[in-house]
Design a protein around this motif. Sequence first.
Motif, mmCIF file in Angstrom:
data_model
loop_
_atom_site.group_PDB
_atom_site.id
_atom_site.type_symbol
_atom_site.label_atom_id
_atom_site.label_comp_id
_atom_site.label_asym_id
_atom_site.label_seq_id
_atom_site.Cartn_x
_atom_site.Cartn_y
_atom_site.Cartn_z
ATOM 1 N N ARG A 43 -2.963 23.997 12.751
ATOM 2 C CA ARG A 43 -2.587 22.854 11.922
ATOM 3 C C ARG A 43 -3.810 21.996 11.602
ATOM 4 O O ARG A 43 -4.028 21.619 10.451
ATOM 5 C CB ARG A 43 -1.536 22.008 12.627
ATOM 6 C CG ARG A 43 -1.084 20.814 11.787
ATOM 7 C CD ARG A 43 -0.267 19.839 12.565
ATOM 8 N NE ARG A 43 -1.106 19.281 13.642
ATOM 9 C CZ ARG A 43 -0.641 18.592 14.662
ATOM 10 N NH1 ARG A 43 0.651 18.387 14.779
ATOM 11 N NH2 ARG A 43 -1.446 18.112 15.584
ATOM 12 N N ASP A 44 -4.618 21.709 12.603
ATOM 13 C CA ASP A 44 -5.770 20.830 12.404
ATOM 14 C C ASP A 44 -6.864 21.477 11.555
ATOM 15 O O ASP A 44 -7.480 20.819 10.725
ATOM 16 C CB ASP A 44 -6.353 20.407 13.754
ATOM 17 C CG ASP A 44 -5.405 19.526 14.561
ATOM 18 O OD1 ASP A 44 -4.431 18.990 13.974
ATOM 19 O OD2 ASP A 44 -5.624 19.388 15.778
ATOM 20 N N ILE A 45 -7.111 22.751 11.755
ATOM 21 C CA ILE A 45 -8.203 23.431 11.055
ATOM 22 C C ILE A 45 -7.783 23.916 9.672
ATOM 23 O O ILE A 45 -8.489 23.701 8.691
ATOM 24 C CB ILE A 45 -8.725 24.618 11.891
ATOM 25 C CG1 ILE A 45 -9.388 24.084 13.162
ATOM 26 C CG2 ILE A 45 -9.696 25.474 11.091
ATOM 27 C CD1 ILE A 45 -9.721 25.147 14.176
ATOM 28 N N MET A 46 -6.634 24.564 9.582
ATOM 29 C CA MET A 46 -6.215 25.186 8.328
ATOM 30 C C MET A 46 -5.217 24.347 7.543
ATOM 31 O O MET A 46 -4.933 24.649 6.388
ATOM 32 C CB MET A 46 -5.626 26.567 8.611
ATOM 33 C CG MET A 46 -6.615 27.516 9.235
ATOM 34 S SD MET A 46 -5.903 29.117 9.629
ATOM 35 C CE MET A 46 -5.570 29.748 8.012
ATOM 36 N N GLY A 47 -4.623 23.359 8.180
ATOM 37 C CA GLY A 47 -3.647 22.519 7.491
ATOM 38 C C GLY A 47 -2.275 23.148 7.364
ATOM 39 O O GLY A 47 -1.438 22.658 6.609
ATOM 40 N N LEU A 48 -2.022 24.232 8.093
ATOM 41 C CA LEU A 48 -0.708 24.867 8.042
ATOM 42 C C LEU A 48 0.280 24.074 8.883
ATOM 43 O O LEU A 48 -0.070 23.505 9.910
ATOM 44 C CB LEU A 48 -0.773 26.299 8.578
ATOM 45 C CG LEU A 48 -1.590 27.282 7.754
ATOM 46 C CD1 LEU A 48 -1.621 28.633 8.449
ATOM 47 C CD2 LEU A 48 -1.040 27.419 6.366
ATOM 48 N N LEU A 49 1.517 24.066 8.454
ATOM 49 C CA LEU A 49 2.572 23.352 9.159
ATOM 50 C C LEU A 49 3.594 24.333 9.714
ATOM 51 O O LEU A 49 3.576 25.519 9.384
ATOM 52 C CB LEU A 49 3.266 22.374 8.208
ATOM 53 C CG LEU A 49 2.364 21.311 7.580
ATOM 54 C CD1 LEU A 49 3.146 20.520 6.554
ATOM 55 C CD2 LEU A 49 1.765 20.416 8.645
ATOM 56 N N SER A 50 4.494 23.822 10.509
ATOM 57 C CA SER A 50 5.611 24.631 10.986
ATOM 58 C C SER A 50 6.424 25.063 9.780
ATOM 59 O O SER A 50 6.568 24.321 8.808
ATOM 60 C CB SER A 50 6.491 23.819 11.932
ATOM 61 O OG SER A 50 5.759 23.400 13.056
ATOM 62 N N ALA A 51 6.979 26.258 9.836
ATOM 63 C CA ALA A 51 7.684 26.820 8.683
ATOM 64 C C ALA A 51 9.182 26.835 8.904
ATOM 65 O O ALA A 51 9.832 27.856 8.754
ATOM 66 C CB ALA A 51 7.173 28.215 8.387
ATOM 67 N N GLY A 52 9.739 25.730 9.277
ATOM 68 C CA GLY A 52 11.176 25.685 9.496
ATOM 69 C C GLY A 52 11.495 25.903 10.952
ATOM 70 O O GLY A 52 10.621 26.081 11.782
ATOM 71 N N ARG A 53 12.760 25.896 11.246
ATOM 72 C CA ARG A 53 13.158 25.921 12.639
ATOM 73 C C ARG A 53 14.382 26.799 12.839
ATOM 74 O O ARG A 53 15.330 26.743 12.062
ATOM 75 C CB ARG A 53 13.443 24.487 13.083
ATOM 76 C CG ARG A 53 13.772 24.379 14.526
ATOM 77 C CD ARG A 53 14.010 22.923 14.891
ATOM 78 N NE ARG A 53 14.443 22.855 16.257
ATOM 79 C CZ ARG A 53 13.752 22.286 17.227
ATOM 80 N NH1 ARG A 53 12.630 21.683 16.979
ATOM 81 N NH2 ARG A 53 14.201 22.294 18.451
#
Length: 61
Positions: A43-53
């Motif tokens: 998340r911090d390096i690539m900016g990707l977030l969780s993709a749902g739950r």
Amino acid sequence: MNEHTEDRRNAALWCATCRSRRGPFVYMQSGRQYCQPCAHEIRDIMGLLSAGRRHDDLVLA
């Protein structure tokens, strides 16, 4: 989520980065599952977030 995403979301066996088998795992936008420390780095390096739950997924705050 669409049916293609659901098809590839199998039970997590290990982290996609460090290969740790210690969960719980976070399913990210990359389509892979990561342990919590690796998910925070992704998340911090690539900016990707969780993709749902799902019921057994964690979502990063």
